[in-house]
Scaffold this motif. Sequence first.
Motif, PDB file in Angstrom:
ATOM      1  N   PRO A 239       6.161 -10.320  11.873  1.00 21.65           N
ATOM      2  CA  PRO A 239       5.045  -9.520  12.593  1.00 21.65           C
ATOM      3  C   PRO A 239       5.388  -8.414  12.692  1.00 21.65           C
ATOM      4  O   PRO A 239       6.482  -7.711  12.880  1.00 21.65           O
ATOM      5  N   SER A 241       3.996  -4.712  14.878  1.00 22.74           N
ATOM      6  CA  SER A 241       3.854  -4.402  16.101  1.00 22.74           C
ATOM      7  C   SER A 241       3.008  -3.140  16.388  1.00 22.74           C
ATOM      8  O   SER A 241       3.262  -2.117  15.840  1.00 22.74           O
ATOM      9  N   THR A 257      -4.681 -12.036  18.442  1.00 20.72           N
ATOM     10  CA  THR A 257      -3.964 -13.187  17.834  1.00 20.72           C
ATOM     11  C   THR A 257      -2.510 -13.122  17.932  1.00 20.72           C
ATOM     12  O   THR A 257      -1.523 -13.909  17.855  1.00 20.72           O
ATOM     13  N   GLY A 258      -1.809 -11.869  18.196  1.00 23.34           N
ATOM     14  CA  GLY A 258      -0.591 -11.905  18.370  1.00 23.34           C
ATOM     15  C   GLY A 258       0.141 -12.059  19.620  1.00 23.34           C
ATOM     16  O   GLY A 258      -0.630 -12.405  20.599  1.00 23.34           O
ATOM     17  N   TRP A 259       1.528 -11.980  19.680  1.00 30.33           N
ATOM     18  CA  TRP A 259       2.117 -12.272  20.870  1.00 30.33           C
ATOM     19  C   TRP A 259       2.269 -10.868  21.858  1.00 30.33           C
ATOM     20  O   TRP A 259       2.773  -9.912  21.396  1.00 30.33           O
ATOM     21  N   GLN A 270       3.231  -8.169  19.185  1.00 29.94           N
ATOM     22  CA  GLN A 270       3.780  -8.408  17.868  1.00 29.94           C
ATOM     23  C   GLN A 270       2.650  -9.336  17.236  1.00 29.94           C
ATOM     24  O   GLN A 270       2.181 -10.240  17.580  1.00 29.94           O
ATOM     25  N   SER A 271       2.308  -8.837  16.065  1.00 27.52           N
ATOM     26  CA  SER A 271       1.041  -9.347  15.310  1.00 27.52           C
ATOM     27  C   SER A 271       1.300  -9.506  13.857  1.00 27.52           C
ATOM     28  O   SER A 271       1.939  -9.077  13.049  1.00 27.52           O
ATOM     29  N   GLY A 272       0.764 -10.859  13.576  1.00 30.33           N
ATOM     30  CA  GLY A 272       1.093 -11.313  12.007  1.00 30.33           C
ATOM     31  C   GLY A 272      -0.505 -10.553  11.513  1.00 30.33           C
ATOM     32  O   GLY A 272      -0.513 -10.604  10.250  1.00 30.33           O
ATOM     33  N   ASP A 273      -1.349 -10.166  12.129  1.00 32.20           N
ATOM     34  CA  ASP A 273      -2.677  -9.578  11.449  1.00 32.20           C
ATOM     35  C   ASP A 273      -2.816  -8.083  12.162  1.00 32.20           C
ATOM     36  O   ASP A 273      -3.502  -8.012  13.081  1.00 32.20           O
ATOM     37  N   LEU A 274      -1.771  -7.152  11.790  1.00 31.48           N
ATOM     38  CA  LEU A 274      -1.997  -5.910  12.658  1.00 31.48           C
ATOM     39  C   LEU A 274      -3.269  -5.539  12.614  1.00 31.48           C
ATOM     40  O   LEU A 274      -3.847  -4.883  13.574  1.00 31.48           O
ATOM     41  N   ASP A 277      -5.860  -7.285  15.052  1.00 31.62           N
ATOM     42  CA  ASP A 277      -5.434  -6.896  16.501  1.00 31.62           C
ATOM     43  C   ASP A 277      -5.464  -5.520  16.870  1.00 31.62           C
ATOM     44  O   ASP A 277      -5.947  -5.354  17.866  1.00 31.62           O
TER      45      ASP A 277
END
Lengths: 315, 251
Positions: A239, A241, A257-259, A270-274, A277
């Motif tokens: 991920p 960030s 979608t991220g943490w 923290q994002s898997g789809d920067l 997000d």
Amino acid sequence: MTRTRQEPVIARPGAASDASAVVVRGLRVRYGDFEAVRGIDLDIRRGEVFALLGTNGAGKTTTLDVLAGFGAPSTGEVSVLGMDPRTRPPQLRARMGVQQQDGGFVEELTVLETLQLWQQLVERPDRPERLLERFELGHRRDVPVGKLSGGEQRRLDLALAVWGSPELVILDEPTTGLDPQARRRTWDAIQELQEAGRTVLLTTHYLEEAEALADRVAIMHRGRIAVTGTLAEIVAAQPASFSATLPPDAPALPELTGWVERSGDRLTVQSGDLQRDLTAFLTWADAHGVRLDGLRAAPASLADVYHSIRAEEEQ
Amino acid sequence: MTTTAVTGTPTGRVAALAAAETRLVLRNRTLLVSSLVVPLGLGLFWVLTFSGQNPATVVALQLAVAVGMGLYVTATQTVVARRQQKVLKRMRTSSLTDTGLLVAVVAPSAVVAVGQIVVFAVLNAVFGVPFATDPLAFVLAVLAGLAQAIAAALATAVVTPSAERAQITTLPLMFLLLAGAVVVTFVPLEGWWQALLAVPGAGPGVLVRFAVEGGLWAGGLVPALALAATVAWTVGFAAFARRRFRWDPRR
């Protein structure tokens, strides 16, 4: 990039070809009840710089010892330049240079005597004078090796490993204990090998070293390979960030979608789809007139991957 | 350091490393003095003290000291030191064979031991102590002693963690080598004397006795048993070393 917790996922057994300088399948090494290497697979391609990362005790040096023919695997298959290192064939030693983590010198011999002796013991032709100049040891040529500084000994060690420009060079923590300038010079020497088409396998626990030198890396942890691939592949799967400082009266955040982690006024996501997000976050800030001080967005680093592996193992 | 003439061959590589090791011995004045002056002093003391005694005992004692102290102890210390320094590990990445590597490391100790034997022989000649009447038998005894001591050194290195500890781990076998070699020079070769051949050093000691008193080539059971015992101990030590020898420092 492939990643597992228990099983390394690289090439399937049998997938290696002549393009591979090193092939390892299911390697396990036990010392009594302790299993230092717990079933690893590796494919190192000819002409690449491959970095084996990991903390102390991860199993890096044990793996290197097996590849160099110093240690025998408990189970598993190993092929180095198409040969079995366990039998220590002379043809393999003639084509492979090895740098140890430390020691290995007759300390009473001078630098020049050490190189001259090595000249007589290895089949690859080279000249002591060239190595003295290349590794800036000319002014120390008549000094006993035992009186060299740690950095000078590492340079001499590297000189012996790259003597005659072998096809495969194995370097065990080549820059540990070196000052930044000496480390830079070692990196240059490794890059020269790479440009000459040599295969380099190195271990390190310096992440920036792997980032600067390696075409591909594998991260070992507790005897296993936790992740392997190119740096781009490894980092892309981690991920990314972004972070910013929010005003105390900021409204509720949009759905991301991220943490999300908050530490005081500082927000980190923290994002898997920067892209998605970050777009949602900026749109939200614009819509509510929220000023985002210290806004930063960055892809994951190798350090993030490394720490993530350690955190997963410890959970 | 000069370049060895025969390089690029297995023998040349062994010679190159052996030459480097020998150079270190020559540079180490303490070691040089203890290796040559001590046996000179001991030899002088013995020829003066035991001049009227059994010459076979004197010669066996000299040989046992040369191979027991000069070779066995020194070779054990050298091999263990080189292992601790990880020199053996590095040299195994060169084109040296494992056997060649060990031969090169122990060769200077063997050369020193032979030098000591020569010193003893000269002293014996100067002071009129009867020496070997059968030089060929004496050469055989020396070779047997050297082989047994080298194999014993490699075996002892298996159980020795450091060069300092070698001073202790070599003691039992060194005393056995000395005692075995000397005792068989004066006990009657009759009855159950063969039991003494179970002691390492006894085989070369018997060969020394024949070298001084003659009769080795007349045949018979005694020299055959002495040779067999020497070979058995040498092979036994070598087999143990081959099976258990570690190239890495002991952890």
